[in-house]
Enzyme design. Structure first.
Site, mmCIF file in Angstrom:
data_model
loop_
_atom_site.group_PDB
_atom_site.id
_atom_site.type_symbol
_atom_site.label_atom_id
_atom_site.label_comp_id
_atom_site.label_asym_id
_atom_site.label_seq_id
_atom_site.Cartn_x
_atom_site.Cartn_y
_atom_site.Cartn_z
ATOM 1 N N SER A 43 0.822 -1.213 0.000
ATOM 2 C CA SER A 43 0.000 0.000 0.000
ATOM 3 C C SER A 43 0.855 1.262 0.000
ATOM 4 O O SER A 43 1.598 1.487 -0.927
ATOM 5 C CB SER A 43 -0.958 -0.014 1.185
ATOM 6 O OG SER A 43 -1.998 0.897 0.991
ATOM 7 N N HIS A 44 0.803 2.047 1.059
ATOM 8 C CA HIS A 44 1.536 3.309 1.099
ATOM 9 C C HIS A 44 2.917 3.158 1.734
ATOM 10 O O HIS A 44 3.609 4.149 1.940
ATOM 11 C CB HIS A 44 0.725 4.342 1.874
ATOM 12 C CG HIS A 44 0.336 3.836 3.232
ATOM 13 N ND1 HIS A 44 -0.718 2.980 3.421
ATOM 14 C CD2 HIS A 44 0.871 4.041 4.447
ATOM 15 C CE1 HIS A 44 -0.811 2.686 4.712
ATOM 16 N NE2 HIS A 44 0.147 3.306 5.355
ATOM 17 N N ASP A 55 -1.005 6.917 -3.749
ATOM 18 C CA ASP A 55 -0.059 6.001 -3.104
ATOM 19 C C ASP A 55 0.180 4.773 -3.989
ATOM 20 O O ASP A 55 -0.348 4.682 -5.099
ATOM 21 C CB ASP A 55 -0.521 5.621 -1.687
ATOM 22 C CG ASP A 55 -1.665 4.626 -1.680
ATOM 23 O OD1 ASP A 55 -2.432 4.632 -2.651
ATOM 24 O OD2 ASP A 55 -1.783 3.854 -0.710
ATOM 25 N N ASP A 65 -0.797 1.689 -4.194
ATOM 26 C CA ASP A 65 -1.871 0.861 -4.747
ATOM 27 C C ASP A 65 -3.094 1.690 -5.147
ATOM 28 O O ASP A 65 -4.167 1.134 -5.427
ATOM 29 C CB ASP A 65 -2.258 -0.255 -3.769
ATOM 30 C CG ASP A 65 -2.827 0.271 -2.465
ATOM 31 O OD1 ASP A 65 -2.452 1.389 -2.061
ATOM 32 O OD2 ASP A 65 -3.656 -0.412 -1.855
ATOM 33 N N ASP A 83 -5.185 3.863 -3.669
ATOM 34 C CA ASP A 83 -6.398 4.205 -2.923
ATOM 35 C C ASP A 83 -6.298 5.565 -2.220
ATOM 36 O O ASP A 83 -7.304 6.177 -1.906
ATOM 37 C CB ASP A 83 -6.831 3.079 -1.958
ATOM 38 C CG ASP A 83 -5.727 2.617 -1.029
ATOM 39 O OD1 ASP A 83 -4.597 3.143 -1.131
ATOM 40 O OD2 ASP A 83 -5.987 1.722 -0.199
ATOM 41 N N ARG A 84 -5.077 6.053 -1.984
ATOM 42 C CA ARG A 84 -4.946 7.364 -1.325
ATOM 43 C C ARG A 84 -4.765 8.490 -2.349
ATOM 44 O O ARG A 84 -4.280 8.247 -3.456
ATOM 45 C CB ARG A 84 -3.734 7.385 -0.402
ATOM 46 C CG ARG A 84 -3.854 6.450 0.767
ATOM 47 C CD ARG A 84 -2.673 6.609 1.696
ATOM 48 N NE ARG A 84 -2.896 5.819 2.896
ATOM 49 C CZ ARG A 84 -2.257 6.000 4.031
ATOM 50 N NH1 ARG A 84 -1.321 6.930 4.125
ATOM 51 N NH2 ARG A 84 -2.515 5.252 5.082
ATOM 52 N N LYS A 108 -11.281 3.108 -0.467
ATOM 53 C CA LYS A 108 -11.037 4.495 -0.826
ATOM 54 C C LYS A 108 -10.479 4.510 -2.254
ATOM 55 O O LYS A 108 -9.922 3.520 -2.706
ATOM 56 C CB LYS A 108 -10.118 5.174 0.165
ATOM 57 C CG LYS A 108 -8.850 4.424 0.511
ATOM 58 C CD LYS A 108 -8.135 5.165 1.626
ATOM 59 C CE LYS A 108 -6.887 4.424 2.081
ATOM 60 N NZ LYS A 108 -7.124 3.572 3.261
#
Ligand code: G1P
Ligand code: ZN
Length: 509
Positions: free
Chosen positions: A64-65, A235, A237, A239-240, A336
């Site tokens: 992720s992030h 980010d 993946d 989502d952010r 998100k």
């Protein structure tokens, strides 16, 4: 199809005592696997695909992030049939299974061509047949759902019409690059130079793919020169999201969701579907609450983490939600969605034809401003952090703490309530305890301490500070100046620097 059946081996393994939530329950017979071409698909696209094809669940291999690659982190996300992150009941079960697992099945000779879209069928031994792997275009299905949510012709006019604006989108070498290129550039007509760092790299080019002022500092710098009217970063993946205006004007994520709420009918999807409710995580500022109050739309305050929104969405109670940690989204999927947030903002810009900064400042004039900051102390020693939280909890639960007045310079803050946040899910009644320590002052200012759950080494201590100002003569300060007194109180109450051996936070937002 291969000529003779491929051999399936069952190998002994040892239970893992420490894998919470651990790997997923791939003990079911799996007849069909769908994988993004070249192994790439963003988290929101996975959520979208799970829902569209009514899959039983999905697995996303991503940190992720967090920084990834050989010297960084590796991560596994498990999403359920609704398309969202697994709720705790599921992750607890996975954790339990990981402690008793004794064997697993693997097919060492199975070779899948990830580069070619289409179905590949494999003849496996016994109970695993038929085994089909389908390689899909990672963008198409997701782009299709965005086409149904937004008015692409209207957005195209904004990005490439006579009076078009200039945008700069930074994919930070995560998975969003191909989405940005296809949707924003090819389809909506934004020039190729408006998409940067769009080639997905295994180690994100050595950078930390988290869109905030520290890790996306290059984009902020690029925006400063005034060439671009709108900027955003994502980010690893996808989502952010972080939203910026001309000259690097920063939109705080807590404000971002409030602005989208206040302008929600700029998005065609909501004109059709209506708006059922708003939600924010507890540490997110109360800017969204102000919009909910004026529009008389129900607001939910949930613990940190997207899974709590999913339950409300499944029950038809929630349309738009956000987290202070650069997460924004709606009930079109159960994650998100960074690109969705960008198109939401562009829809507002296309409708209002104002700058990001003007939209934001007008919002503050109308609703008042929630000054907001977050201090992150990353990779803190776990024992030191837990001890600090226990001591803080002890202190704030003492009756004498309530009504206590803190004076810093000329400002006085009187404690109104203080607790360890707990949440009862209004849909299924599940109680989640220990979700962060809150100190709420008269007038609504808040200091919140919370230990993060997504780091991979030590623990991140989050300190969140939120203060509401409705006097229009006082809404244009630098948040660090406006919140300096509350920060001083938080540092003094927690002794966080002494206890963690730090002289300051790793990241300030
Ligand atoms: C962090 C954020 C949280 C977000 C999560 C996943 O979790 O604070 O809002 O939902 O990442 O993106 P934390 O590490 O703080 O538990
Ligand atoms: Zn992410």
């Amino acid at each position: 199809m291969t000529d003779s059946p491929l051999q399936v081996l069952t190998l002994p393994t040892a239970p893992y005592p420490d894998q919470r939530p651990g790997t997923s329950g791939l003990r079911k017979k799996v007849g069909r696997l769908v994988i993004g071409q070249n192994g790439i698909m963003s988290t929101p696209a996975v959520s979208c695909v799970i829902r569209k094809m009514k899959a039983i669940s999905g697995i996303i291999l991503t940190a992720s992030h967090n920084p990834g690659g050989p010297d960084g982190d590796f991560g596994i996300k498990f999403n359920t049939a609704k398309g969202g992150p697994a709720p705790q009941a599921v992750t607890n079960k996975i954790f339990q299974m990981s402690r008793t697992i004794e064997e697993y099945a693997i097919c060492p000779d199975l070779r899948v061509d990830l580069g070619t879209t289409g179905k590949q069928t494999f003849d496996l031994e016994n109970k695993f047949k038929p085994f089909t792997v389908e390689i899909v275009d990672p963008v198409e299905s997701y782009a299709n759902s965005l086409r149904n949510i937004f008015d692409f012709a209207f957005l195209k006019e904004l990005l490439s019409g006579d009076n078009h604006i200039q945008i700069c989108l930074d994919a930070m070498h995560g998975v969003v690059g191909p989405y940005v290129k296809k949707i924003l550039c090819e389809e909506l007509g934004s020039p190729a130079n408006s998409a940067i760092n769009c080639e997905p790299l295994e180690n994100f080019g050595g950078h930390h793919p988290d869109p905030n002022l520290t890790n996306a500092a290059d984009l902020v710098e690029t925006m400063r020169n005034g060439q671009y009217d709108f900027g955003a970063a994502f980010d690893g993946d996808g989502d952010r999201n972080m939203i910026l205006g001309k000259h690097g004007f920063f939109v705080n994520p807590s404000d971002s969701v409030a602005v989208i709420a206040a302008n929600i009918f700029c998005i065609p999807y909501f004109q059709h579907a209506g708006v059922r409710g708003f939600a924010r995580s507890m540490p997110t500022s109360a800017a969204l609450d102000m919009v909910a109050k004026v529009t008389k739309i129900q607001l939910y305050e949930t613990p940190t983490g997207w899974k709590f929104f999913g339950s409300l969405m499944d029950a038809g109670r929630l349309s738009l939600c956000g987290e202070e940690s650069f997460g924004t989204g709606s009930d079109h999927i159960r994650e998100k969605d960074g690109l969705w947030a960008v198109l939401a903002w562009l829809s507002i810009l296309a409708t209002r034809r104002q700058s990001v900064e003007d939209i934001m400042t007008e919002h503050w004039r109308t609703y008042g401003r929630n000054y907001y900051t977050r201090f992150d102390y990353e990779e803190v020693d776990l024992d030191a952090a837990v001890e600090m939280m226990l001591d803080l909890e002890l202190m704030i639960s003492d009756k004498a703490f309530i009504k206590q007045v803190f004076t810093v310079g000329e400002k006085k803050y009187q404690v109104e309530t203080a607790d360890n946040f707990e949440y009862s899910d209004p849909v299924d009644g599940t109680i989640s305890r220990n979700q962060g320590l809150r100190i709420i002052f008269k007038g609504g200012s808040r200091i919140i301490f919370r230990l993060g759950g997504t780091g991979s080494f030590g623990v991140t201590v989050h300190l969140y500070i939120d203060s509401y100002e409705k006097d229009i003569n006082k809404i244009f300060q630098d948040p660090q100046v406006a919140l300096a007194e509350l920060v001083a109180i938080a540092l003094q109450l927690s002794h966080i620097h002494e206890r963690t051996g730090r002289s300051g936070p790793t990241v300030i937002t």
